[in-house]
Design a protein around this motif. Structure first.
Motif, mmCIF file in Angstrom:
data_model
loop_
_atom_site.group_PDB
_atom_site.id
_atom_site.type_symbol
_atom_site.label_atom_id
_atom_site.label_comp_id
_atom_site.label_asym_id
_atom_site.label_seq_id
_atom_site.Cartn_x
_atom_site.Cartn_y
_atom_site.Cartn_z
ATOM 1 N N TYR A 8 49.782 46.589 45.916
ATOM 2 C CA TYR A 8 48.872 45.450 45.820
ATOM 3 C C TYR A 8 47.498 45.808 46.370
ATOM 4 N N ARG A 11 44.994 47.799 44.081
ATOM 5 C CA ARG A 11 44.473 47.188 42.856
ATOM 6 C C ARG A 11 42.954 47.110 42.907
ATOM 7 N N ASN A 12 42.370 46.923 41.752
ATOM 8 C CA ASN A 12 40.925 46.778 41.642
ATOM 9 C C ASN A 12 40.499 45.492 42.347
ATOM 10 N N ASP A 14 37.925 43.781 42.154
ATOM 11 C CA ASP A 14 37.214 42.811 41.311
ATOM 12 C C ASP A 14 38.164 42.005 40.426
ATOM 13 N N GLN A 15 39.427 42.333 40.460
ATOM 14 C CA GLN A 15 40.416 41.688 39.611
ATOM 15 C C GLN A 15 40.744 40.283 40.117
ATOM 16 N N LEU A 16 40.971 39.362 39.187
ATOM 17 C CA LEU A 16 41.427 38.023 39.542
ATOM 18 C C LEU A 16 42.950 37.988 39.470
ATOM 19 N N VAL A 17 43.557 37.295 40.421
ATOM 20 C CA VAL A 17 45.018 37.162 40.447
ATOM 21 C C VAL A 17 45.365 35.706 40.711
ATOM 22 N N ASN A 55 43.469 31.252 39.369
ATOM 23 C CA ASN A 55 43.070 32.651 39.551
ATOM 24 C C ASN A 55 41.970 32.753 40.597
ATOM 25 N N PRO A 57 39.832 35.822 43.311
ATOM 26 C CA PRO A 57 39.627 37.249 43.571
ATOM 27 C C PRO A 57 40.676 37.730 44.577
#
Length: 73
Positions: A8, A11-12, A14-17, A55, A57
């Protein structure tokens, strides 16, 4: 558990999760801390199901710092 935290955290950023995923990450981290401190750490989460799919960041860096401060306070 530890592997999940490591994956986890890689991960990038800037990715939204989904918030649910971020919550699971925090729960995994706190489970490890509970084991480390032999159940001296107790926590509760009361989060509405309505917000879990939202979602956001990835906040792992911020949350890890906060978690560390809470545990060692």
């Amino acid at each position: 558990m530890l592997g999940n935290i490591l994956r986890y955290s890689l991960r990038n950023i800037d990715q939204l999760v989904p918030l649910q995923e971020e919550i699971e990450h925090v729960q995994n981290y706190l489970f490890i801390q509970q084991t480390r401190y032999r159940n001296k750490l107790h926590f509760e989460m009361d989060i509405s199901e309505n917000v879990k799919p939202i979602n956001i960041p990835i906040l792992f860096m911020v949350l890890n710092q906060l978690e560390s401060q809470l545990i060692f306070s």
